[in-house]
Structure formats: structure tokens, C-alpha cells
Design a protein around this motif. Structure first.
Motif, PDB file in Angstrom:
ATOM      1  N   ALA A  77       0.813  -1.213   0.000  1.00 43.06           N
ATOM      2  CA  ALA A  77       0.000   0.000   0.000  1.00 43.06           C
ATOM      3  C   ALA A  77       0.850   1.269   0.000  1.00 43.06           C
ATOM      4  O   ALA A  77       0.302   2.376  -0.075  1.00 43.06           O
ATOM      5  N   LEU A  78       2.177   1.115   0.070  1.00 41.05           N
ATOM      6  CA  LEU A  78       3.079   2.259   0.181  1.00 41.05           C
ATOM      7  C   LEU A  78       3.733   2.566  -1.163  1.00 41.05           C
ATOM      8  O   LEU A  78       4.038   1.665  -1.940  1.00 41.05           O
ATOM      9  N   ASP A  79       3.976   3.854  -1.408  1.00 40.12           N
ATOM     10  CA  ASP A  79       4.782   4.220  -2.569  1.00 40.12           C
ATOM     11  C   ASP A  79       6.253   4.140  -2.178  1.00 40.12           C
ATOM     12  O   ASP A  79       6.598   3.788  -1.051  1.00 40.12           O
ATOM     13  N   GLU A  80       7.135   4.456  -3.104  1.00 37.33           N
ATOM     14  CA  GLU A  80       8.565   4.293  -2.838  1.00 37.33           C
ATOM     15  C   GLU A  80       9.037   5.181  -1.696  1.00 37.33           C
ATOM     16  O   GLU A  80       9.892   4.772  -0.893  1.00 37.33           O
ATOM     17  N   ALA A  81       8.473   6.370  -1.578  1.00 31.80           N
ATOM     18  CA  ALA A  81       8.852   7.255  -0.478  1.00 31.80           C
ATOM     19  C   ALA A  81       8.448   6.651   0.867  1.00 31.80           C
ATOM     20  O   ALA A  81       9.166   6.779   1.867  1.00 31.80           O
ATOM     21  N   GLY A  82       7.299   5.975   0.888  1.00 33.20           N
ATOM     22  CA  GLY A  82       6.864   5.332   2.119  1.00 33.20           C
ATOM     23  C   GLY A  82       7.660   4.094   2.447  1.00 33.20           C
ATOM     24  O   GLY A  82       7.855   3.755   3.618  1.00 33.20           O
ATOM     25  N   PRO A  85      12.033   4.334   4.335  1.00 34.01           N
ATOM     26  CA  PRO A  85      12.502   4.170   5.717  1.00 34.01           C
ATOM     27  C   PRO A  85      12.369   2.751   6.259  1.00 34.01           C
ATOM     28  O   PRO A  85      12.996   2.415   7.267  1.00 34.01           O
ATOM     29  N   LEU A  86      11.573   1.899   5.588  1.00 30.83           N
ATOM     30  CA  LEU A  86      11.393   0.518   6.046  1.00 30.83           C
ATOM     31  C   LEU A  86      12.387  -0.449   5.421  1.00 30.83           C
ATOM     32  O   LEU A  86      12.649  -1.515   5.972  1.00 30.83           O
ATOM     33  N   ARG A  87      12.956  -0.081   4.276  1.00 35.20           N
ATOM     34  CA  ARG A  87      13.813  -1.006   3.537  1.00 35.20           C
ATOM     35  C   ARG A  87      15.015  -1.523   4.333  1.00 35.20           C
ATOM     36  O   ARG A  87      15.403  -2.681   4.148  1.00 35.20           O
ATOM     37  N   PRO A  88      15.637  -0.725   5.205  1.00 38.62           N
ATOM     38  CA  PRO A  88      16.757  -1.294   5.970  1.00 38.62           C
ATOM     39  C   PRO A  88      16.382  -2.520   6.804  1.00 38.62           C
ATOM     40  O   PRO A  88      17.248  -3.330   7.129  1.00 38.62           O
ATOM     41  N   SER A  89      15.107  -2.672   7.123  1.00 36.09           N
ATOM     42  CA  SER A  89      14.675  -3.766   7.999  1.00 36.09           C
ATOM     43  C   SER A  89      14.539  -5.099   7.281  1.00 36.09           C
ATOM     44  O   SER A  89      14.426  -6.137   7.935  1.00 36.09           O
ATOM     45  N   PHE A  90      14.517  -5.089   5.944  1.00 37.52           N
ATOM     46  CA  PHE A  90      14.459  -6.354   5.197  1.00 37.52           C
ATOM     47  C   PHE A  90      15.430  -6.242   4.026  1.00 37.52           C
ATOM     48  O   PHE A  90      15.327  -5.372   3.185  1.00 37.52           O
ATOM     49  N   GLN A  91      16.412  -7.146   4.028  1.00 38.61           N
ATOM     50  CA  GLN A  91      17.526  -7.045   3.097  1.00 38.61           C
ATOM     51  C   GLN A  91      17.738  -8.344   2.332  1.00 38.61           C
ATOM     52  O   GLN A  91      17.504  -9.436   2.853  1.00 38.61           O
ATOM     53  N   PRO A  92      18.231  -8.253   1.087  1.00 33.31           N
ATOM     54  CA  PRO A  92      18.504  -9.449   0.296  1.00 33.31           C
ATOM     55  C   PRO A  92      19.952  -9.906   0.414  1.00 33.31           C
ATOM     56  O   PRO A  92      20.866  -9.117   0.662  1.00 33.31           O
ATOM     57  N   VAL A  93      20.160 -11.208   0.232  1.00 27.56           N
ATOM     58  CA  VAL A  93      21.475 -11.783  -0.023  1.00 27.56           C
ATOM     59  C   VAL A  93      21.318 -12.615  -1.289  1.00 27.56           C
ATOM     60  O   VAL A  93      20.485 -13.525  -1.330  1.00 27.56           O
ATOM     61  N   PHE A  94      22.120 -12.316  -2.301  1.00 30.89           N
ATOM     62  CA  PHE A  94      21.906 -12.897  -3.615  1.00 30.89           C
ATOM     63  C   PHE A  94      22.758 -14.147  -3.849  1.00 30.89           C
ATOM     64  O   PHE A  94      23.686 -14.446  -3.107  1.00 30.89           O
ATOM     65  N   GLN A  95      22.438 -14.847  -4.928  1.00 31.34           N
ATOM     66  CA  GLN A  95      23.074 -16.117  -5.238  1.00 31.34           C
ATOM     67  C   GLN A  95      24.534 -15.951  -5.643  1.00 31.34           C
ATOM     68  O   GLN A  95      25.406 -16.697  -5.184  1.00 31.34           O
ATOM     69  N   ALA A 166      24.637  -4.594   7.672  1.00 28.02           N
ATOM     70  CA  ALA A 166      24.977  -3.201   7.999  1.00 28.02           C
ATOM     71  C   ALA A 166      23.751  -2.382   8.337  1.00 28.02           C
ATOM     72  O   ALA A 166      23.820  -1.448   9.147  1.00 28.02           O
ATOM     73  N   SER A 167      22.619  -2.723   7.727  1.00 27.94           N
ATOM     74  CA  SER A 167      21.382  -1.963   7.946  1.00 27.94           C
ATOM     75  C   SER A 167      20.636  -2.374   9.203  1.00 27.94           C
ATOM     76  O   SER A 167      19.560  -1.856   9.476  1.00 27.94           O
ATOM     77  N   GLU A 168      21.196  -3.356   9.942  1.00 28.84           N
ATOM     78  CA  GLU A 168      20.551  -3.905  11.135  1.00 28.84           C
ATOM     79  C   GLU A 168      19.145  -4.405  10.819  1.00 28.84           C
ATOM     80  O   GLU A 168      18.156  -4.015  11.454  1.00 28.84           O
ATOM     81  N   PRO A 169      19.033  -5.296   9.827  1.00 29.78           N
ATOM     82  CA  PRO A 169      17.716  -5.785   9.419  1.00 29.78           C
ATOM     83  C   PRO A 169      17.140  -6.773  10.417  1.00 29.78           C
ATOM     84  O   PRO A 169      17.852  -7.321  11.270  1.00 29.78           O
TER      85      PRO A 169
END
Length: 266
Positions: A77-82, A85-95, A166-169
Motif C-alpha cells: 500500500a506504500l509508494d517508494e517514499a513510504g 525508511p522501512l527497507r533497511p529492515s528487510f535485506q537481500p542476499v543474492f546467489q 549493515a542496515s541492522e535488518p
């Protein structure tokens, strides 16, 4: 346990091969939860929709339908601006441990980059934080001056994990994190992930095709086939003698070819 990540009726479509072709549904109304401190393994054969599910759950690609909730917030329900601030809490690790790092950035700069992008870099405390992160993932901080091509695949994957931390996810989405590594180093990375989860209370969505790997890290397993989840069950149930979905049985037979025809393994 309450859900940290909730995915409901997630749908992802891609354009057809030509303008006249119908869109291809890669993920078809997929639903699952990941609790705090839990590892949910998302398994399936190539093309089953695992990576597309992970990408959409991270909101790296907007889903075409359904909802993604993180810690009670509806991300869809959020746009990119919303979302920012939440993105640091969920982070990817790639193959790909090499492809996920810039070939021109030294290790220390690669780990520091998320802090700089998020505006959290401190010129005094920042280098100490980078040293701490490298030590946390089992790397000598003296490697910080090296470029990715000077490291092994296992070392590069550890750098990728340090970068994500680093983002403390609270949640890591790990997309085939050991499949590109030599068998001799896979166990070390899997043990690291288990240790980090215990120490930091992390949750994992662990995307993988190999049930022999999943048995060492997962609490529950969601099996995908044709863009849908066909079964979710405790990881321990995979390696007993209970009945499982035919697709799960096929994956078990691939991972453990010497087990019985029933497709289960002890």
C-alpha cells in the motif's frame, strides 16, 4: 509466534514473448508467513517461482496482485517514499557472490555503502562498524582493502552477508545463498547463518532448490510448483516416513537419491 512477514495471495506476472502473447504468471496467489526468529525455506525446481516470490516480497518488484505485510505495515500500500525508511529492515542476499558486489569497490567500502546510502555513515564510528561487521561474518578486517576478485567465493558471500547486516535488518531474504559455492565452503556459510540467527534474532526467507541444504537451516518448508505453494510443513517432517506431496517427494529423491522409493529420508 507472531508473523514478521505476511504474504497473502501474491501474484507476479511477466510480459509474454511477443506483444500478442498473454502475460506469464510466475507466482500465482502465494500465501505464507515468516515468524520472528524463524527460517522458512521456499523450495522448488528451477522456474517454480521461488526467486520471483522473494523479489516481490522484498518489494524490489511490485507484485501484480496480493499483499505483503512487514511488522504490521502493508508494504504493497506504500509508494517508494513510504517504503524507503522501512527497507533497511528487510535485506537481500543474492546467489552470485561476485556479481552482487561492485568489482571496483574494496570490501570495506562495499560493506559501508548501505550506511552511506541511508545517510547513517559516521566518519568516526563508521570504520569501526565495518570492522565489527567483517568480524561478525568471520572475515579478517585486513581484507577490507581487497577487491572482490581477490577473494574466494565463500569470502565474497560473507561480504554480501556483512553488507546486508549493515542496515541492522530483522529479515533476510536469501536467494540460493550457497548454490554457487564449492561444497567444501557451503557448510561454513550455513553455520554462519545459523549462528547469526541465534545471536541477532534474525528471520530468514531461504530460497533454495536443494532439500539437502534446507534440512540444516529451516524450521518450516514451503514447496513451490508451477508458481504455487503446494505444501507447507515442518522441516523435520521431510526427513521421516510421513506422506508428502508428490512434488516434495521428487525434490527429496533428487536430494537423497539413495533413499527409499517413498521419497523420504532419515
Amino acid at each position: 509466534m507472531s508473523a514478521l512477514l505476511r504474504v497473502r495471495d501474491l501474484t507476479v506476472r511477466y510480459p509474454g514473448r511477443s506483444r500478442r502473447s498473454a502475460p506469464v504468471t510466475a507466482v500465482d496467489r502465494v500465501s505464507f508467513d515468516v515468524a520472528g526468529g524463524e527460517t522458512l525455506a521456499l523450495v522448488g525446481a528451477s522456474g517454480s517461482g521461488k526467486s520471483s516470490t522473494g523479489t516481490a516480497a522484498l518489494m524490489l518488484r511490485r507484485p501484480d496482485g496480493g499483499e505483503v505485510w512487514f511488522d504490521g505495515r502493508e508494504l504493497t500500500a506504500l509508494d517508494e517514499a513510504g517504503l524507503r525508511p522501512l527497507r533497511p529492515s528487510f535485506q537481500p542476499v543474492f546467489q552470485d557472490p561476485y556479481g552482487s558486489l561492485s568489482p571496483r569497490l574494496p570490501v570495506a567500502e562495499a560493506v559501508a555503502e548501505p550506511l552511506r546510502v541511508q545517510g547513517r555513515w559516521d566518519p568516526v564510528a563508521g570504520p569501526e562498524r565495518v570492522t565489527e561487521l567483517l568480524e561478525t561474518v568471520g572475515l579478517d578486517p585486513r581484507l577490507g582493502d581487497r577487491l572482490p576478485h581477490e577473494l574466494s567465493g565463500g569470502q565474497c558471500q560473507r561480504v554480501g552477508i556483512a553488507r546486508a547486516l549493515a542496515s541492522e535488518p530483522r529479515l533476510l531474504v536469501l536467494d540460493e545463498p550457497v548454490s554457487a559455492l564449492d561444497p567444501s565452503v557451503r557448510a561454513g556459510v550455513l553455520n554462519l547463518l545459523t549462528d547469526l540467527q541465534e545471536r541477532l534474532g534474525l528471520s530468514y526467507l531461504f530460497i533454495c532448490h536443494d532439500l539437502a541444504v534446507v534440512r540444516h537451516v529451516a524450521h518450516r518448508v514451503a514447496v513451490m510448483d508451477g508458481g504455487r505453494i503446494v505444501e507447507i510443513l515442518p522441516a523435520a517432517a521431510l526427513y521421516g516416513w510421513g506422506e508428502v506431496h508428490p512434488r516434495t517427494r521428487q525434490l527429496l529423491a533428487t536430494a537423497f537419491p539413495r533413499t527409499s522409493a517413498a521419497g523420504t529420508a532419515r
